[in-house]
Design an enzyme around this catalytic site. Structure first.
Site, mmCIF file in Angstrom:
data_model
loop_
_atom_site.group_PDB
_atom_site.id
_atom_site.type_symbol
_atom_site.label_atom_id
_atom_site.label_comp_id
_atom_site.label_asym_id
_atom_site.label_seq_id
_atom_site.Cartn_x
_atom_site.Cartn_y
_atom_site.Cartn_z
ATOM 1 N N GLU A 13 0.806 -1.223 0.000
ATOM 2 C CA GLU A 13 0.000 0.000 0.000
ATOM 3 C C GLU A 13 0.840 1.274 0.000
ATOM 4 O OE1 GLU A 13 -4.123 -1.497 2.055
ATOM 5 O OE2 GLU A 13 -2.539 -0.795 3.394
ATOM 6 N N ASP A 199 -11.247 -5.789 -3.327
ATOM 7 C CA ASP A 199 -12.200 -6.897 -3.301
ATOM 8 C C ASP A 199 -13.590 -6.347 -3.003
ATOM 9 O OD1 ASP A 199 -12.674 -7.473 -0.080
ATOM 10 O OD2 ASP A 199 -10.673 -6.715 -0.505
#
Length: 231
Positions: A13, A199
């Protein structure tokens, strides 16, 4: 000297922005990795917080106390709750909530930590800057709304529906933002959450997360790049 704080939980990230930074100096405090440098002409501190609310709270406290950033942007991945969103799309917080906190037996609202707000409001100027940046990241759509935080990866459809019933307005869930927001609230530091979906919560989430984490990290990072360019 004005500094901007950027917080992501995992290597993946923070990797994109770290690679774009210049004059990078790394500092580790209490196991939290801080990357101090320049990005888009701004002084920034990029923090890899670690996963979950406790790690996020500890590291954000260190960020705010040691580096005193002007404001904080929480970046990275999230699980989608809004049915109109797809993997890779962006979510921007207007409010953040602990979706797994329940002290309602003592008269508090669901998600409310005692003596804290029920939700944490993102800074309106930062939200507007994130929305403006979206116009330059044309490959994604975005939703501004409530982001929920809990110490669970939301791959169980039963759990997902239970959380959705409590917070029907949720656009996404993840595992750090409310902790970051709560610490920012206590310090009086403006914040916003700008994440991208890796997701869709409850729908083969672990498989999708592994496959699309890099895409989510790139899209979130592109948003931050455009936000800082616009300032």
């Amino acid at each position: 000297m004005s500094v901007i704080g950027l917080i992501g939980a995992m290597d993946e990230e923070v990797a994109v922005i770290k690679a774009w930074m210049t004059d990078v100096r790394e500092q580790t405090i209490a196991g939290c990795d801080f990357f101090v440098g320049r990005f888009e002409g701004k002084d920034v501190v990029l923090l890899k917080s670690g996963i979950g609310k406790v790690n996020a709270a500890v590291s954000t406290t260190l960020l705010l106390s040691q580096f005193e950033p002007e404001y904080v942007i929480n970046i990275g991945s999230a699980g989608g709750f809004d049915p109109e969103l797809q993997v890779g799309d962006v979510v921007i917080s207007d409010q953040v909530v602990h979706h797994d906190v329940d002290v309602t037996g003592f008269g508090y609202l669901m998600g409310q930590v005692p003596n804290m707000p029920a939700t944490y409001a993102a800074d309106e100027t930062l939200v507007a800057e994130a929305k403006a940046a979206l116009q330059k990241v044309t490959q994604v759509q975005a939703k501004v709304g409530l982001i929920g935080t809990g110490d669970s990866f939301m791959n169980d459809p039963v759990r997902v529906e239970a959380v959705r019933a409590l917070f029907p307005e949720l656009v996404a869930v993840e595992m750090e933002a409310a902790a970051v927001a709560q610490v920012c609230f206590k310090f009086g530091t403006p914040f916003v959450v700008v994440r991208s979906l890796s997701d869709i919560a409850g729908k083969e989430s672990p498989q999708s997360f592994e496959e699309y984490l890099k895409v989510a990290a790139e899209n979130s990072s592109l948003m931050i790049q455009q936000m800082l360019k616009g300032n």
